[in-house]
Design a protein around this motif. Structure first.
Motif, PDB file in Angstrom:
ATOM      1  N   VAL A  16     -32.853   2.147 -33.452  1.00 15.95           N
ATOM      2  CA  VAL A  16     -33.558   0.869 -33.596  1.00 15.95           C
ATOM      3  C   VAL A  16     -33.131  -0.002 -32.422  1.00 15.95           C
ATOM      4  N   ASP A  17     -34.123  -0.507 -31.687  1.00 16.87           N
ATOM      5  CA  ASP A  17     -33.816  -1.142 -30.403  1.00 16.87           C
ATOM      6  C   ASP A  17     -34.495  -2.504 -30.269  1.00 16.87           C
ATOM      7  N   GLY A  18     -33.781  -3.566 -30.643  1.00 15.85           N
ATOM      8  CA  GLY A  18     -34.278  -4.927 -30.433  1.00 15.85           C
ATOM      9  C   GLY A  18     -35.510  -5.267 -31.243  1.00 15.85           C
ATOM     10  N   VAL A  19     -35.442  -5.046 -32.555  1.00 18.38           N
ATOM     11  CA  VAL A  19     -36.597  -5.268 -33.433  1.00 18.38           C
ATOM     12  C   VAL A  19     -36.619  -6.711 -33.942  1.00 18.38           C
ATOM     13  N   ASN A  20     -37.774  -7.362 -33.774  1.00  9.60           N
ATOM     14  CA  ASN A  20     -37.982  -8.740 -34.229  1.00  9.60           C
ATOM     15  C   ASN A  20     -39.307  -8.842 -34.970  1.00  9.60           C
ATOM     16  N   PHE A  21     -39.285  -9.390 -36.180  1.00  7.92           N
ATOM     17  CA  PHE A  21     -40.529  -9.717 -36.869  1.00  7.92           C
ATOM     18  C   PHE A  21     -40.221 -10.587 -38.080  1.00  7.92           C
ATOM     19  N   GLU A  22     -41.260 -11.248 -38.581  1.00  7.16           N
ATOM     20  CA  GLU A  22     -41.144 -12.077 -39.775  1.00  7.16           C
ATOM     21  C   GLU A  22     -41.967 -11.459 -40.890  1.00  7.16           C
ATOM     22  N   ILE A  23     -41.398 -11.402 -42.088  1.00  6.99           N
ATOM     23  CA  ILE A  23     -42.078 -10.810 -43.233  1.00  6.99           C
ATOM     24  C   ILE A  23     -42.891 -11.891 -43.936  1.00  6.99           C
ATOM     25  N   PRO A  24     -44.221 -11.742 -43.989  1.00  3.79           N
ATOM     26  CA  PRO A  24     -45.058 -12.762 -44.632  1.00  3.79           C
ATOM     27  C   PRO A  24     -44.806 -12.801 -46.143  1.00  3.79           C
ATOM     28  N   LYS A  25     -44.596 -13.988 -46.701  1.00  2.00           N
ATOM     29  CA  LYS A  25     -44.326 -14.119 -48.128  1.00  2.00           C
ATOM     30  C   LYS A  25     -45.592 -13.879 -48.945  1.00  2.00           C
ATOM     31  N   GLY A  26     -45.415 -13.237 -50.101  1.00  2.00           N
ATOM     32  CA  GLY A  26     -46.520 -13.016 -51.022  1.00  2.00           C
ATOM     33  C   GLY A  26     -47.546 -12.020 -50.535  1.00  2.00           C
ATOM     34  N   LYS A  27     -47.156 -11.149 -49.594  1.00  2.00           N
ATOM     35  CA  LYS A  27     -48.068 -10.158 -49.033  1.00  2.00           C
ATOM     36  C   LYS A  27     -47.444  -8.761 -49.106  1.00  2.00           C
ATOM     37  N   VAL A  28     -48.262  -7.755 -48.841  1.00  2.00           N
ATOM     38  CA  VAL A  28     -47.792  -6.372 -48.738  1.00  2.00           C
ATOM     39  C   VAL A  28     -47.696  -6.011 -47.264  1.00  2.00           C
ATOM     40  N   TYR A 204     -50.458  -6.518 -44.081  1.00  2.00           N
ATOM     41  CA  TYR A 204     -49.920  -6.464 -42.726  1.00  2.00           C
ATOM     42  C   TYR A 204     -49.317  -5.087 -42.458  1.00  2.00           C
ATOM     43  N   ILE A 205     -49.315  -4.705 -41.191  1.00  2.00           N
ATOM     44  CA  ILE A 205     -48.749  -3.431 -40.755  1.00  2.00           C
ATOM     45  C   ILE A 205     -47.761  -3.688 -39.624  1.00  2.00           C
ATOM     46  N   CYS A 206     -46.609  -3.016 -39.709  1.00  4.50           N
ATOM     47  CA  CYS A 206     -45.654  -3.012 -38.602  1.00  4.50           C
ATOM     48  C   CYS A 206     -45.467  -1.555 -38.187  1.00  4.50           C
ATOM     49  N   ALA A 207     -45.928  -1.224 -36.983  1.00  5.30           N
ATOM     50  CA  ALA A 207     -45.888   0.159 -36.499  1.00  5.30           C
ATOM     51  C   ALA A 207     -44.747   0.337 -35.504  1.00  5.30           C
ATOM     52  N   PHE A 208     -43.958   1.390 -35.729  1.00  5.92           N
ATOM     53  CA  PHE A 208     -42.799   1.669 -34.889  1.00  5.92           C
ATOM     54  C   PHE A 208     -43.013   2.916 -34.043  1.00  5.92           C
ATOM     55  N   VAL A 209     -42.454   2.891 -32.849  1.00  9.04           N
ATOM     56  CA  VAL A 209     -42.386   4.062 -31.974  1.00  9.04           C
ATOM     57  C   VAL A 209     -41.046   4.007 -31.240  1.00  9.04           C
ATOM     58  N   GLY A 211     -37.995   3.550 -32.093  1.00  8.50           N
ATOM     59  CA  GLY A 211     -37.065   2.492 -32.450  1.00  8.50           C
ATOM     60  C   GLY A 211     -37.525   1.088 -32.120  1.00  8.50           C
ATOM     61  N   LYS A 212     -38.735   0.950 -31.596  1.00  5.28           N
ATOM     62  CA  LYS A 212     -39.257  -0.370 -31.232  1.00  5.28           C
ATOM     63  C   LYS A 212     -40.574  -0.614 -31.962  1.00  5.28           C
ATOM     64  N   ILE A 213     -40.930  -1.892 -32.070  1.00  2.70           N
ATOM     65  CA  ILE A 213     -42.217  -2.235 -32.669  1.00  2.70           C
ATOM     66  C   ILE A 213     -43.315  -2.024 -31.639  1.00  2.70           C
ATOM     67  N   ALA A 214     -44.264  -1.141 -31.995  1.00  2.00           N
ATOM     68  CA  ALA A 214     -45.408  -0.898 -31.113  1.00  2.00           C
ATOM     69  C   ALA A 214     -46.520  -1.912 -31.374  1.00  2.00           C
ATOM     70  N   LYS A 215     -46.771  -2.199 -32.663  1.00  2.00           N
ATOM     71  CA  LYS A 215     -47.795  -3.167 -33.035  1.00  2.00           C
ATOM     72  C   LYS A 215     -47.393  -3.833 -34.342  1.00  2.00           C
ATOM     73  N   PHE A 216     -47.673  -5.123 -34.452  1.00  2.00           N
ATOM     74  CA  PHE A 216     -47.477  -5.864 -35.690  1.00  2.00           C
ATOM     75  C   PHE A 216     -48.664  -6.795 -35.871  1.00  2.00           C
ATOM     76  N   GLY A 217     -49.227  -6.798 -37.079  1.00  2.00           N
ATOM     77  CA  GLY A 217     -50.345  -7.696 -37.331  1.00  2.00           C
ATOM     78  C   GLY A 217     -51.042  -7.356 -38.623  1.00  2.00           C
ATOM     79  N   THR A 218     -52.212  -7.919 -38.817  1.00  2.00           N
ATOM     80  CA  THR A 218     -53.009  -7.600 -39.994  1.00  2.00           C
ATOM     81  C   THR A 218     -53.484  -6.151 -39.901  1.00  2.00           C
ATOM     82  N   VAL A 219     -53.998  -5.652 -41.009  1.00  2.00           N
ATOM     83  CA  VAL A 219     -54.502  -4.281 -41.025  1.00  2.00           C
ATOM     84  C   VAL A 219     -55.571  -4.086 -39.954  1.00  2.00           C
ATOM     85  N   ASP A 220     -56.522  -5.015 -39.864  1.00  2.00           N
ATOM     86  CA  ASP A 220     -57.600  -4.883 -38.880  1.00  2.00           C
ATOM     87  C   ASP A 220     -57.080  -4.915 -37.447  1.00  2.00           C
TER      88      ASP A 220
END
Length: 250
Positions: A16-28, A204-209, A211-220
């Motif tokens: 895992v290499d320098g991962v940053n993100f915020e978890i949206p409340k009340g969501k999956v 929301y989806i957080c995609a890893f490659v 050890g890093k986040i490749a994409k983070f955002g809504t499903v679409d």
């Protein structure tokens, strides 16, 4: 919950290499990615089951590591892949464990009512006195989810909840995940290998490659032909079912 610059290595290999993100409340939120991408390690660190080498998890304005275990267990529940209980327990006895952060082994009348509600919510009342090892895989998974519901936390972390389930039981499990969010107001974070389950049931989806986040955002935003092809290194096509993006890879 905010994840800030998390890093983790094993035997000199960065997982895992320098991962940053915020978890949206009340969501999956689903964590996806190839094997070895680091998603389960990140899940372990945000549930405090794995110590990070550096970085912090900010939970309700306080660093996760500074929470007392009992107080944290009233706010955050984790269901891991290895959730097999070796003791001879009935469904109700298993679900009782969800109340331990509140009352220990001396359950109050209120605890008993909460346990009964959790069992009923998961449609397990007729089998609440059966032993866990006598249940089918799908029933057993529902019993563990009932235990999590009885724990009554806002945050629910599920590491590969569909693992080893057939299509019928895996689909039902994902419907339960959606209900935890929509009906009970939970914030649900899960690790998934099946991309279409992530696409259909997540917000929301957080995609890893690597050890890093490749994409983070809504499903679409994340489930696109270009993104998935780059993340998994195979060709994808995307189609829409009930307005949700579903993937076909080849």
């Amino acid at each position: 919950m905010r994840v800030k610059d998390l890093r983790k290595s094993y035997d000199g290999k960065i997982v895992v290499d320098g991962v940053n993100f915020e978890i949206p409340k009340g969501k999956v939120l689903s964590l996806i990615g190839p094997n070895g991408a680091g998603k389960s390690t990140v899940m372990g660190m945000i549930s405090r089951l794995i110590a990070s080498d550096s970085g912090i998890v900010d939970f309700e304005g306080k660093e996760l590591q500074k929470w007392k275990g009992r107080e944290l267990a009233k706010r955050l529940a984790i269901l891991t892949q290895s959730n097999n209980v070796q003791m001879k327990l009935t469904v109700r006895e298993l679900v009782n464990f969800g109340r331990f952060p509140y009352s220990g082994s001396h359950l109050t009348r209120e605890d008993e009512e909460i346990v009964s509600q959790a069992i009923s919510y998961m449609e397990l009342t007729p089998m609440q006195d059966q032993f866990i090892d006598e249940l089918s895989g799908g029933q057993r998974q529902r019993a563990y989810i009932a235990m999590v519901i009885a724990q009554d936390t806002e945050y629910v972390l599920l590491d590969e909840p569909t693992n080893n389930l057939d299509i019928y039981h895996a689909t039902n499990m994902m419907k339960i995940v959606r209900r935890l969010c929509d009906e009970l107001g939970k914030t649900v974070i899960l690790v998934l290998h099946e991309i279409n389950y992530a696409a259909f049931y997540s917000d929301y989806i957080c995609a890893f490659v690597d050890g890093k986040i490749a994409k983070f955002g809504t499903v679409d935003e994340v489930i696109t032909k270009e993104n998935l092809s780059g993340i998994y290194n195979v060709d994808f096509e995307i189609m829409k079912i009930e307005g949700k993006p579903l993937s076909i890879y080849y």
